[in-house]
Design an enzyme around this catalytic site. Structure first.
Site, PDB file in Angstrom:
ATOM      1  N   ASP A 141      42.260  31.684  50.251  1.00 63.05           N
ATOM      2  CA  ASP A 141      42.309  33.143  50.117  1.00 63.05           C
ATOM      3  C   ASP A 141      42.330  33.815  51.480  1.00 63.05           C
ATOM      4  O   ASP A 141      41.914  34.967  51.621  1.00 63.05           O
ATOM      5  CB  ASP A 141      41.114  33.633  49.290  1.00 63.05           C
ATOM      6  CG  ASP A 141      41.281  35.072  48.826  1.00 63.05           C
ATOM      7  OD1 ASP A 141      40.257  35.723  48.530  1.00 63.05           O
ATOM      8  OD2 ASP A 141      42.436  35.558  48.795  1.00 63.05           O
ATOM      9  N   LYS A 144      47.960  34.367  54.371  1.00 62.14           N
ATOM     10  CA  LYS A 144      48.853  33.664  53.441  1.00 62.14           C
ATOM     11  C   LYS A 144      49.792  32.685  54.157  1.00 62.14           C
ATOM     12  O   LYS A 144      50.172  31.682  53.578  1.00 62.14           O
ATOM     13  CB  LYS A 144      49.643  34.669  52.589  1.00 62.14           C
ATOM     14  CG  LYS A 144      48.758  35.735  51.933  1.00 62.14           C
ATOM     15  CD  LYS A 144      47.497  35.159  51.268  1.00 62.14           C
ATOM     16  CE  LYS A 144      46.437  36.219  51.020  1.00 62.14           C
ATOM     17  NZ  LYS A 144      45.117  35.642  50.640  1.00 62.14           N
ATOM     18  N   ASP A 169      44.881  31.976  45.892  1.00 67.35           N
ATOM     19  CA  ASP A 169      44.980  33.370  45.480  1.00 67.35           C
ATOM     20  C   ASP A 169      46.261  33.994  46.032  1.00 67.35           C
ATOM     21  O   ASP A 169      46.834  33.504  47.012  1.00 67.35           O
ATOM     22  CB  ASP A 169      43.764  34.167  45.992  1.00 67.35           C
ATOM     23  CG  ASP A 169      43.684  35.563  45.385  1.00 67.35           C
ATOM     24  OD1 ASP A 169      43.092  36.451  46.026  1.00 67.35           O
ATOM     25  OD2 ASP A 169      44.218  35.772  44.266  1.00 67.35           O
ATOM     26  N   ASN A 170      46.728  35.062  45.394  1.00 63.37           N
ATOM     27  CA  ASN A 170      47.803  35.905  45.932  1.00 63.37           C
ATOM     28  C   ASN A 170      49.170  35.241  46.085  1.00 63.37           C
ATOM     29  O   ASN A 170      49.935  35.594  46.991  1.00 63.37           O
ATOM     30  CB  ASN A 170      47.409  36.480  47.292  1.00 63.37           C
ATOM     31  CG  ASN A 170      46.049  37.092  47.309  1.00 63.37           C
ATOM     32  OD1 ASN A 170      45.138  36.624  47.988  1.00 63.37           O
ATOM     33  ND2 ASN A 170      45.873  38.155  46.529  1.00 63.37           N
ATOM     34  N   GLU A 199      43.966  42.299  42.169  1.00 60.07           N
ATOM     35  CA  GLU A 199      42.620  42.827  41.926  1.00 60.07           C
ATOM     36  C   GLU A 199      42.605  44.348  41.777  1.00 60.07           C
ATOM     37  O   GLU A 199      43.212  45.074  42.547  1.00 60.07           O
ATOM     38  CB  GLU A 199      41.644  42.412  43.051  1.00 60.07           C
ATOM     39  CG  GLU A 199      42.120  42.637  44.457  1.00 60.07           C
ATOM     40  CD  GLU A 199      42.815  41.436  45.063  1.00 60.07           C
ATOM     41  OE1 GLU A 199      43.345  40.610  44.298  1.00 60.07           O
ATOM     42  OE2 GLU A 199      42.833  41.297  46.282  1.00 60.07           O
TER      43      GLU A 199
END
Ligand SMILES: O=C(NCc1cccc(CNc2ccc3[nH]ncc3c2)c1)c1cc(-c2ccc(F)cc2)cc(O)c1O
Ligand SMILES: [Mg+2]
Length: 214
Positions: A141, A144, A169-170, A199
């Site tokens: 997380d 990236k 994540d993401n 989120e």
């Protein structure tokens, strides 16, 4: 000068959560970030997916890359078995200082080791400094564009074993296209996408779960 977003998040926890109650810390942050001020926690929707993957894996040793304010550290640590540990790496000292306080407020400081520094520098030191043989679970997380190099580094440092679960994540927003390409086209990983939303918003996002096959 004024307060920072992480400082305001900590205040919301101290005001609205019960000391030693991880669930109330999670709710206080989610409520603050949904109604007052957005922040880049994994959040309640993707958090449910994180919870279910964690419960399935039941890791003895977990690694988190990107602590931020400690929201996912609390989500992860609250579900760990008694002698299990979470190591979480945070590069930004201002984030780390808040995360330590939020993790402690939840009463989870004995299960979580927060290490300040860059993943690229710290991952090679995991074995010698923390006596880690390998990780059962890794939550990605952080920046990236570090997902691929750090996954390769974890492989090269022998920190992944057959069955280790990586959860990223993401992968849609902000996005980690090179990472998806890497884990989905690599015979050493079995990957699955869990659709969700960014989120506290209606924007599409999701988590990619990848099992290392050894
Ligand atoms: O970018 C993100 N998070 C990573 C991040 C970001 C900033 C600083 C740090 C500093 N922490 C750090 C750095 C390097 C590190 N190396 N090892 C540890 C380590 C720790 C980390 C992110 C963005 C959005 C988002 C933003 C805007 C928007 F419109 C939509 C979505 C949503 C997310 O859920 C996100 O997770
Ligand atoms: Mg994130």
């Amino acid at each position: 000068t004024g307060s920072s977003r992480p400082q305001r998040m900590l205040k919301a926890v101290q005001k609205n959560a019960t000391k030693g109650d991880p669930k109330s810390v999670i709710s206080a942050i989610d409520s603050y970030c949904r109604h007052k001020e957005w922040a880049m926690n994994v959040g309640d929707d993707k958090g449910l997916i994180l919870d279910s993957v964690l419960t399935e894996v039941n890791p003895s040793t977990a690694l988190e890359l990107g602590t931020y304010c400690g929201y996912s550290s609390v989500r992860i640590a609250r579900l760990l078995s008694p002698d299990s540990k979470l190591i979480t790496i945070e590069f930004n000292p201002a984030f780390a200082i808040i995360a330590r306080q939020i993790i402690a407020y939840a009463g989870l400081q004995d299960k979580v080791t927060l290490v300040e520094g860059a993943s690229g520098d710290l991952i090679p030191k995991m074995k010698e400094q923390f006596g880690i043989k390998s990780f059962d679970f890794v939550f990605l997380d952080h920046w990236k564009d570090r997902y691929v190099p750090d996954t390769k580094l974890l492989e090269d440092c022998g920190l992944l074993k057959k069955g280790t679960v990586l959860l990223a994540d993401n992968v849609i927003c902000p996005g980690a296209p090179e990472y998806l390409q890497y884990v989905r086209n690599n015979p050493r990983y079995e990957s699955r996408y869990y659709p969700s939303n960014l989120e506290y918003t209606k924007v599409e996002d999701g988590l990619e779960k990848s099992v290392f096959l050894g």
